[in-house]
Structures are given as C-alpha cells and as structure tokens.
Motif scaffolding. Structure first.
Motif: not given
Length: 380
Positions: A214, A218, A222, A321, A324-326, A328-329, A332
C-alpha cells in the motif's frame, strides 16, 4: 557452578521461528559458559543444536494468527527416561505450554529440580485470549511446580497475568548481535547504490506485507521515492501469491526472494537502506528488528504494535501507525529515511544503542540469576 539445563518446548526445532530462536540462542550462550544444555521438545528431525530429545509427535494448528505445531500426548515412560538420564538442575519451560508434553514433563520433574517458565505470547485476537485462559485453567496444577516466571516483554507479562494469573520478571529475547554483525560484514554495502527497502517475514495478515505494498503504491502516486528505489520481500506464507499479483501492477521494481535461510538473513538485511516490518499486532517482542539493526540496515522501521513499541523503547521515529492512514504514513517515513541523511543517521545510531540491552550475553546473565533463585527456593 555448571548446571544441567533442560529447555522444554512443545514445538519442533526443525524451523527457527521466534521461540526457537530464543532457546537456541540462549542455550548456545549457556553452553559456552560451561552449562550442560539439553532440549526436551516436540517432534524434531533436524535440530540445529546437539542434545535434542524429541518426546512427542506433533500436529499443525492455527493459533494467535500463526500456524503452529502442538504435541499429541507424550509417553510418560519416555519422559521419565529423559529426566532420569540427565538429572536436570533446571527445567526451563516455554509458556504457554501443552498439558500433553511440557505439562507432563513438569508433573514428573524431580523435587530438587528448579523450574522456570518463560512467556512469549501476545494476544492477537479474542479467540487467543479465551484459548489462553482455558489453557491456563487446564495447566493450573502443573504450573504450581514453576518456581520462577519470566516474560520476554511487558506485553507477554500481561498475557501471563491474564491467562495463568502469575507475575514474573521481564527479560527480553536474546539476540547474538555479534553473529549478525560478523555474518553481514563480507557483503556490507556502503549504501551508495540504488535505495533499497527490505521486508522479511511470513506472508500472513498480521505481519503486514500488504501494508508495505500500500505504501509503495501511495509513494508512486505522489512521487515520493527517489530514483532507483526498489524493494525486496523475503519469506513465504498464504498471502505470497496475492502480494506477487499486487506488486506486478506497480512501477517500482519488487523482488520476491522466497524463504531465506538463517545464514543468509544478515547479508539480506545489511543491504537494506530501510528495513520495514509493518506488523499490525500479536507481537510480544521484535527479534527481527534487532537482527536488522545488528546486521547493519540503514534504518529499521516497525509497525506501532505493543511488542515492537516495547522493543524499540517507544522511539517515535522508528515506529509508524498501522491504522487507516498507514499507506501515507509509511510512504512518507520511507521517503524521509532515504532523503534526510541527518535524520536517518540519528535514528540509526539510536537503534544501534539498543543492541547491548538485548545481546545474548546480557540476557544470559539475567537468566542465570533466575536459575539461582529457582534452585535456592528448591534447596531451602
């Protein structure tokens, strides 16, 4: 004083998963110190260590998000022979344990033998918690034979207290840090080639290989990753084919290495600019994190679950983390590890600073003290 020590473990030594690594690494250090070390185990055909005594046949089951082997009822006569042949000073049982093998060993142990139990489990789901409490009730009578209780982390200690109603000292899993550093030295790179991320683990949901995929997707969407970025996945498991299919849709080069032998792990991890372990839960400790650090990975990143958080002493730069936002986190965080050398070097040095705490020599010192207490209690 040299002791005769028997590690008691229901599972096999044919594979080196977490608990197996624990007792083999610790046992070899204790052997180097002059102790006579034996392994009383479930069905085992190709043990990596001498003085292995298989006592049962095993069957495969699923528990706590893993596939594991449990023993069929072991012969009491065979157990009695093993105990009589070696006159153990210490029996060190790996917990939770089955009443069909380890439980029987404890019930037949000589009165003068000290018994230590080490807990390794962190609950992954409700079923494992309920099963753990039931097993604790079944094992209550033999657990009274235990003189000292150890847990590999605070997470495992909470499991022991919840399921078996016992408290003990926390002594972490041991890692032979010198072995990993030495094994990776011949191929240790200068980290000057194309940037590489490495995942090593089983392809099961809680180990998080899909979370790394994932993050790669992402990062591509980006434009986060530097030129030449590529990824290697090592391991096997039921999600491997699905992960291969997903990787085929990505632009980033992704290589699947399959199962990697123990002796090849240090070189694989040493190659990594970023070693990524996105486990979502069910981890009582993080041996693989320390193996990556000891091997010389540039930066080691870990999913923020209680076991990994404990191992990394709550280093917020190393933990990410897994909610749900794994995607992107994690994307980055990988980007920062590859493009911010000051940040990456500072994290790398903090991670190296963890190794003395978990080195097998440090851990063995603490375990020997527990053995002394167990024997002192028996000999009063």
């Amino acid at each position: 004083m040299p002791l005769t020590i028997g590690f008691v473990f229901d599972d096999t030594l044919d594979v080196l998963d977490g608990v197996q690594q624990h007792i083999v690494t610790l046992g070899e250090e204790l052997r180097r110190r002059g102790h006579d070390v034996h392994y009383l185990v479930g069905e085992t055909h190709n043990s990596p260590v001498p003085d292995t005594h298989p006592l049962s046949r095993n069957v495969m089951v699923r528990f706590n998000g893993n596939r594991m082997r449990i023993p069929l009822p072991a012969s009491r006569a065979r157990i009695r022979r093993a105990l009589a042949d070696h006159d153990f000073d210490i029996l060190h049982v790996q917990a939770p344990y089955s009443p069909f093998m380890a439980g029987r060993v404890l019930s037949l142990a000589a009165p003068a033998t000290g018994v230590v139990a080490t807990y390794h489990i962190a609950s992954a789901d409700l079923a494992s918690r309920v099963g753990g409490r039931l097993l604790g009730l079944i094992d209550a009578s033999t657990h009274r034979r235990v003189d000292e209780v150890v847990a590999v982390s605070q997470v495992a200690a909470r499991y022991a207290e919840t399921t078996a109603h016992v408290r003990g000292v926390v002594i972490p899993n041991p890692v032979d840090t010198g072995k990993y550093a030495a094994a990776s030295m011949p191929t240790r790179p200068s980290k000057s080639g194309d940037p590489l991320a490495v995942f090593l683990g089983r392809f099961v949901p809680r180990k998080g290989a899909e979370l790394l995929l994932d993050a790669i997707a992402y990062g591509e969407a980006h434009d986060l990753f530097p030129e030449g970025f590529h990824v290697r996945f090592a391991g096997k498991g039921p999600l491997l084919d699905e992960c291969r299919r997903r990787a085929a849709t990505l632009r980033t080069p992704v290589e699947f290495l399959g199962f990697v032998e123990e002796e090849d792990k240090p070189a694989l991890l040493a190659d990594a600019d970023v070693a990524v372990f996105p486990a979502t839960g069910g981890e009582s400790f993080g041996i693989v994190l320390l193996e990556a650090i000891a091997s010389g990975a540039g930066v080691t990143l870990a999913g923020d679950n209680p076991g990994y958080r404990s191992t990394l002493l709550d280093d917020r730069d190393a933990l990410f983390d897994v909610g749900a936002d794994h995607a992107r986190v994690l994307a980055e965080r990988i980007r920062r590890a590859l493009t911010d050398p000051d940040w990456a070097q500072a994290l790398h040095e903090r991670e190296l600073g963890l190794l003395a705490r978990y080195d097998v020599a440090t851990v063995a010192d603490q375990v020997e003290e527990v053995y002394r207490r167990a024997l002192a209690g028996r000999r009063r």
